[in-house]
Scaffold this motif. Structure first.
Motif, PDB file in Angstrom:
ATOM      1  N   VAL A 150      -4.837  -5.729  10.326  1.00 22.93           N
ATOM      2  CA  VAL A 150      -4.890  -6.370   9.013  1.00 22.93           C
ATOM      3  C   VAL A 150      -3.531  -6.280   8.323  1.00 22.93           C
ATOM      4  O   VAL A 150      -3.033  -7.267   7.763  1.00 22.93           O
ATOM      5  CB  VAL A 150      -5.994  -5.720   8.149  1.00 22.93           C
ATOM      6  N   MET A 151      -2.924  -5.114   8.367  1.00 17.42           N
ATOM      7  CA  MET A 151      -1.627  -4.914   7.729  1.00 17.42           C
ATOM      8  C   MET A 151      -0.563  -5.798   8.379  1.00 17.42           C
ATOM      9  O   MET A 151       0.322  -6.309   7.702  1.00 17.42           O
ATOM     10  CB  MET A 151      -1.247  -3.443   7.785  1.00 17.42           C
TER      11      MET A 151
ATOM     12  N   GLY B  90      -1.297   3.113  -2.919  1.00 16.61           N
ATOM     13  CA  GLY B  90      -0.432   2.495  -3.916  1.00 16.61           C
ATOM     14  C   GLY B  90       0.864   1.942  -3.362  1.00 16.61           C
ATOM     15  O   GLY B  90       1.648   1.334  -4.097  1.00 16.61           O
ATOM     16  N   GLN B  91       1.108   2.138  -2.065  1.00 20.22           N
ATOM     17  CA  GLN B  91       2.341   1.643  -1.455  1.00 20.22           C
ATOM     18  C   GLN B  91       2.063   0.563  -0.417  1.00 20.22           C
ATOM     19  O   GLN B  91       2.655  -0.512  -0.472  1.00 20.22           O
ATOM     20  CB  GLN B  91       3.113   2.799  -0.816  1.00 20.22           C
ATOM     21  N   THR B  92       1.193   0.870   0.552  1.00 24.83           N
ATOM     22  CA  THR B  92       0.860  -0.099   1.595  1.00 24.83           C
ATOM     23  C   THR B  92      -0.603  -0.512   1.550  1.00 24.83           C
ATOM     24  O   THR B  92      -1.074  -1.244   2.406  1.00 24.83           O
ATOM     25  CB  THR B  92       1.169   0.467   2.994  1.00 24.83           C
ATOM     26  N   GLY B  93      -1.328  -0.019   0.578  1.00 29.78           N
ATOM     27  CA  GLY B  93      -2.752  -0.296   0.420  1.00 29.78           C
ATOM     28  C   GLY B  93      -3.288   0.626  -0.659  1.00 29.78           C
ATOM     29  O   GLY B  93      -2.518   1.214  -1.417  1.00 29.78           O
TER      30      GLY B  93
ATOM     31  N   GLY C 146       0.503  -6.302   0.192  1.00 27.68           N
ATOM     32  CA  GLY C 146       0.439  -6.993   1.487  1.00 27.68           C
ATOM     33  C   GLY C 146       1.798  -7.052   2.167  1.00 27.68           C
ATOM     34  O   GLY C 146       1.913  -6.805   3.374  1.00 27.68           O
ATOM     35  N   LYS C 147       2.831  -7.340   1.406  1.00 28.23           N
ATOM     36  CA  LYS C 147       4.186  -7.379   1.968  1.00 28.23           C
ATOM     37  C   LYS C 147       4.623  -5.987   2.433  1.00 28.23           C
ATOM     38  O   LYS C 147       5.228  -5.837   3.491  1.00 28.23           O
ATOM     39  CB  LYS C 147       5.180  -7.910   0.934  1.00 28.23           C
ATOM     40  N   ALA C 148       4.312  -4.980   1.637  1.00 27.35           N
ATOM     41  CA  ALA C 148       4.674  -3.603   2.001  1.00 27.35           C
ATOM     42  C   ALA C 148       3.913  -3.148   3.247  1.00 27.35           C
ATOM     43  O   ALA C 148       4.469  -2.445   4.099  1.00 27.35           O
ATOM     44  CB  ALA C 148       4.404  -2.656   0.833  1.00 27.35           C
ATOM     45  N   ALA C 149       2.666  -3.561   3.361  1.00 28.11           N
ATOM     46  CA  ALA C 149       1.867  -3.211   4.545  1.00 28.11           C
ATOM     47  C   ALA C 149       2.473  -3.829   5.797  1.00 28.11           C
ATOM     48  O   ALA C 149       2.613  -3.163   6.828  1.00 28.11           O
ATOM     49  CB  ALA C 149       0.420  -3.670   4.352  1.00 28.11           C
ATOM     50  N   LEU C 150       2.843  -5.094   5.706  1.00 25.06           N
ATOM     51  CA  LEU C 150       3.468  -5.786   6.840  1.00 25.06           C
ATOM     52  C   LEU C 150       4.775  -5.102   7.229  1.00 25.06           C
ATOM     53  O   LEU C 150       5.035  -4.856   8.418  1.00 25.06           O
ATOM     54  CB  LEU C 150       3.710  -7.249   6.484  1.00 25.06           C
ATOM     55  N   GLU C 151       5.581  -4.761   6.256  1.00 23.81           N
ATOM     56  CA  GLU C 151       6.854  -4.081   6.516  1.00 23.81           C
ATOM     57  C   GLU C 151       6.623  -2.718   7.174  1.00 23.81           C
ATOM     58  O   GLU C 151       7.341  -2.339   8.095  1.00 23.81           O
ATOM     59  CB  GLU C 151       7.652  -3.935   5.224  1.00 23.81           C
TER      60      GLU C 151
ATOM     61  N   ARG D  17       5.088   0.908  13.327  1.00 20.33           N
ATOM     62  CA  ARG D  17       3.987   0.862  14.291  1.00 20.33           C
ATOM     63  C   ARG D  17       4.081  -0.208  15.367  1.00 20.33           C
ATOM     64  O   ARG D  17       3.171  -0.324  16.177  1.00 20.33           O
ATOM     65  CB  ARG D  17       2.653   0.701  13.547  1.00 20.33           C
ATOM     66  N   GLU D  18       5.145  -1.009  15.376  1.00 20.23           N
ATOM     67  CA  GLU D  18       5.284  -1.979  16.456  1.00 20.23           C
ATOM     68  C   GLU D  18       5.540  -1.236  17.765  1.00 20.23           C
ATOM     69  O   GLU D  18       6.128  -0.151  17.775  1.00 20.23           O
ATOM     70  CB  GLU D  18       6.414  -2.963  16.168  1.00 20.23           C
TER      71      GLU D  18
END
Length: 163
Positions: A76-77, A98-101, A130-135, A141-142
């Motif tokens: 999801v992130m 509060g940072q990535t979710g 959402g942007k922070a989660a993607l980052e 985690r890639e």
């Protein structure tokens, strides 16, 4: 939560022993807008995620949930979506409150409702999270990053063994 805001929809993806009880409860409460998908093939999961603003992982306190880190929040992130997770081991490892979710109290539906309502009232915060989660996923985690870390650990272990 749904009774407090009519434009909020709820999708429950998956199947399990509580499904029938949840469907019955939704009917009793007059929540006609709740969608129960049942089991969904993995290839169809991204299309369900695409229609969601928030994805909730309400894990309960159990040994397995404290010790096992789930992969679904990472999926999801990686789509730039906001995860809400209960304050249980594996979720708090992934979702930085509060940072990535957002983290909510496990088994506290009123707290979850308050968190959802606060987010729905702040679309800019949803976008930022959402942007922070993607980052976070890209940076931490890639597979390329994870493999590099494992290689470093193995090399360090080999060096220590030789030294």
């Amino acid at each position: 939560c749904l009774s407090r805001r009519k434009q909020i929809g709820l999708v429950i993806v998956g199947d399990g022993p509580e499904r029938k009880a949840l469907e019955t409860k939704a009917l009793q409460l007059g929540l006609a807008g709740v969608v129960f998908t049942g089991s969904v093939p993995h290839t169809e999961v991204p299309s369900w995620y695409s229609i969601m603003d928030l994805v909730v992982y309400p894990r309960i306190r159990a040994v397995i949930n404290e010790r096992v880190t789930p992969l679904k929040p990472l999926e999801v992130m990686a789509l730039g979506k906001v995860c809400l997770g209960s304050n249980v081991g594996g979720l708090i490892e992934l979702i930085h409150d509060g940072q990535t979710g957002v983290i909510f109290r496990s088994e506290d539906s009123a707290h979850l409702a308050d968190v959802v309502m606060a987010l729905m009232d702040d679309p800019h915060r949803i976008q930022h999270l959402g942007k922070a989660a993607l980052e976070f996923v890209r940076k931490e985690r890639e597979w390329s990053t994870v493999v590099e870390r494992y290689c470093e650990l193995y090399n360090r272990s080999i060096q220590q063994k030789r030294g």
